[in-house]
Design a protein around this motif. Structure first.
Motif, PDB file in Angstrom:
ATOM      1  N   GLY A 131       0.812  -1.222   0.000  1.00 46.03           N
ATOM      2  CA  GLY A 131       0.000   0.000   0.000  1.00 46.03           C
ATOM      3  C   GLY A 131       0.842   1.266   0.000  1.00 46.03           C
ATOM      4  O   GLY A 131       0.382   2.321  -0.419  1.00 46.03           O
ATOM      5  N   HIS A 132       2.090   1.145   0.466  1.00 52.69           N
ATOM      6  CA  HIS A 132       2.903   2.352   0.586  1.00 52.69           C
ATOM      7  C   HIS A 132       4.006   2.414  -0.474  1.00 52.69           C
ATOM      8  O   HIS A 132       4.976   3.153  -0.333  1.00 52.69           O
ATOM      9  CB  HIS A 132       3.425   2.477   2.015  1.00 52.69           C
ATOM     10  CG  HIS A 132       2.305   2.332   3.002  1.00 52.69           C
ATOM     11  ND1 HIS A 132       1.227   3.200   2.998  1.00 52.69           N
ATOM     12  CD2 HIS A 132       2.030   1.381   3.920  1.00 52.69           C
ATOM     13  CE1 HIS A 132       0.342   2.783   3.909  1.00 52.69           C
ATOM     14  NE2 HIS A 132       0.807   1.692   4.473  1.00 52.69           N
ATOM     15  N   CYS A 154      -1.705   9.813   1.626  1.00 47.26           N
ATOM     16  CA  CYS A 154      -1.944   8.600   2.429  1.00 47.26           C
ATOM     17  C   CYS A 154      -1.696   8.910   3.911  1.00 47.26           C
ATOM     18  O   CYS A 154      -0.863   9.753   4.241  1.00 47.26           O
ATOM     19  CB  CYS A 154      -0.997   7.486   1.967  1.00 47.26           C
ATOM     20  SG  CYS A 154      -1.157   5.943   2.901  1.00 47.26           S
ATOM     21  N   CYS A 167       0.042   7.330   5.886  1.00 47.09           N
ATOM     22  CA  CYS A 167       1.431   7.049   6.263  1.00 47.09           C
ATOM     23  C   CYS A 167       2.326   8.254   6.042  1.00 47.09           C
ATOM     24  O   CYS A 167       3.486   8.253   6.437  1.00 47.09           O
ATOM     25  CB  CYS A 167       1.970   5.851   5.474  1.00 47.09           C
ATOM     26  SG  CYS A 167       2.359   6.222   3.758  1.00 47.09           S
ATOM     27  N   PHE A 225       2.953   9.561   2.903  1.00 48.83           N
ATOM     28  CA  PHE A 225       3.349   9.617   1.491  1.00 48.83           C
ATOM     29  C   PHE A 225       2.237  10.237   0.649  1.00 48.83           C
ATOM     30  O   PHE A 225       1.056  10.172   1.003  1.00 48.83           O
ATOM     31  CB  PHE A 225       3.606   8.209   0.932  1.00 48.83           C
ATOM     32  CG  PHE A 225       4.877   7.564   1.413  1.00 48.83           C
ATOM     33  CD1 PHE A 225       5.895   8.297   2.001  1.00 48.83           C
ATOM     34  CD2 PHE A 225       5.054   6.190   1.245  1.00 48.83           C
ATOM     35  CE1 PHE A 225       7.068   7.678   2.430  1.00 48.83           C
ATOM     36  CE2 PHE A 225       6.223   5.567   1.673  1.00 48.83           C
ATOM     37  CZ  PHE A 225       7.225   6.307   2.265  1.00 48.83           C
ATOM     38  N   ASP A 261       0.891   7.070  -3.086  1.00 49.69           N
ATOM     39  CA  ASP A 261       1.199   5.646  -2.992  1.00 49.69           C
ATOM     40  C   ASP A 261      -0.056   4.825  -3.309  1.00 49.69           C
ATOM     41  O   ASP A 261      -1.143   5.381  -3.529  1.00 49.69           O
ATOM     42  CB  ASP A 261       1.846   5.279  -1.645  1.00 49.69           C
ATOM     43  CG  ASP A 261       0.936   5.478  -0.444  1.00 49.69           C
ATOM     44  OD1 ASP A 261      -0.276   5.681  -0.627  1.00 49.69           O
ATOM     45  OD2 ASP A 261       1.454   5.429   0.694  1.00 49.69           O
TER      46      ASP A 261
HETATM   47 ZN   LIG Z   1       0.896   5.079   2.469  1.00 48.31          ZN
END
Ligand SMILES: [Zn+2]
Length: 342
Positions: free
Chosen positions: A176-177, A195, A197, A199, A202
């Motif tokens: 996912g990343h 995202c 996270c 990012f 991604d």
């Molecule tokens: Zn991500």
């Protein structure tokens, strides 16, 4: 088929709300055909949750009529982030918000309580392992695959010769990343999706329910100002409805899913050049969608995966079957494989 008196392994899938369990016999046959769930109680902290898992373990043996002395090992899967050996992240996570979970050795604690060897995988990897064994059958040990599982987030994993690729810190297969090239994927006026996270652009920022809610839907609604979903109570509620619109052939919903499928195809293209897998598997809510929509979506992913001629001949694209049981089943397979290779 009777499983006789030979040994078995138990698969335990620990989720944010529910535990799910299965039993796998030494010959590789699942002795549970239905989804058997019980409360996971993870929000109450590790002690309560481990006790709940022990209950789930005892309950599945009772239901299948298997005596405890036939169990040779246990597979456990949980949501991440956790180490390859099942130590929950020191920062906690969405599912493990209770402070007791920080750096908690979940696998070790369950092993101690049960007095049986416990093999750990994160839920995405467990589902990927199940997909791999289910779809390759007896050839599983000679094959590689990548599974993309689209839910609230983007899970999945990479399997090589029948084994989960875990990496040095247990963080391999975090598909996912992985950054997706956005040129030709985004509309000229579309912002690059963000995202959780941190990012931008991604795979999960496109291909997840969260990605639809935070990124794709807000943009596409500006392109379709007359769309009914503009009048939904919240974008979160509207996001959950997009799939039903897609199944009904709604133009905007199909644009959203086409963009998502394109992003997954680009991720698979990266996989083609990394591990060149035999199987590209797709799972998540879309598996339960109406067959015509599901087939359209898989075809879109495939047409956006740029493979060389030799790779087209050597590989296959499939949906991940029985997704609701995939975690528990994959966890059980991991335990069985550990025993077989010991
Ligand atoms: Zn991500």
């Amino acid at each position: 088929m009777q499983s006789g008196d030979s040994w078995v392994v138990v698969g335990l899938d620990n989720g944010g709300n529910k535990n799910n369990a299965t039993v796998l016999d030494a010959s590789g046959k699942f002795l549970v055909d239905e989804l058997l769930e019980s409360p996971s109680r993870v929000t109450e902290g590790p002690d309560v949750a481990v006790a709940a898992l022990v209950d789930t373990f005892e309950d599945i043996l009772r239901r299948t009529g298997i005596s405890r002395d036939r169990v040779r090992g246990v597979g456990l899967d949980t949501p991440g982030p956790a180490s390859a050996d099942g130590v929950i992240s020191s920062k906690g996570s969405t599912n493990f918000a209770h402070p007791g979970w920080r750096s908690y050795d979940f696998r070790g604690a369950l092993e101690k309580k049960l007095g049986l060897p416990v093999v750990y995988n994160n839920d995405g990897n467990a589902a990927a392992l199940y997909a791999h064994y289910e779809l390759f059958g007896p050839l599983a040990h000679q094959r590689g695959s990548i599974s993309a599982i689209i839910g609230t987030g983007f899970g999945g994993g990479v399997i090589e010769k029948g084994e989960v690729v875990k990496g040095a810190a247990g963080m391999a297969g975090e598909l996912g990343h992985v950054h997706i090239p956005t040129h030709g994927l985004l509309e000229p006026d579309q912002p690059v999706p963000h995202c959780n996270c941190g990012f931008d652009g991604d795979a999960e920022s496109f291909a997840s329910l969260t990605g639809i809610e935070k990124n794709l839907l807000p943009y596409w609604l500006t392109r379709y100002p007359g769309h009914e979903l503009n009048r939904a109570e919240s974008v979160a509620k509207a996001a959950k409805l997009v799939r039903a619109y897609g199944e009904a052939g709604d133009e905007m919903a199909l644009k959203i899913f086409a963009q998502q499928a394109k992003a997954i195809g680009r991720l698979f293209t990266i996989a083609a050049n990394f591990t060149d897998p035999d199987g590209y598997f797709l799972g998540g809510g879309v598996v339960e969608a109406a067959p015509a929509f599901r087939d359209w979506y898989l075809a879109k992913v495939r047409e956006n995966t740029a493979l060389r001629e030799e790779q087209v001949r050597a590989s296959r694209f499939e949906m991940v079957p029985h997704l609701d049981m995939a975690g528990a089943r994959g966890a059980a397979i991991a335990a069985l494989e550990r025993i077989h290779t010991r």
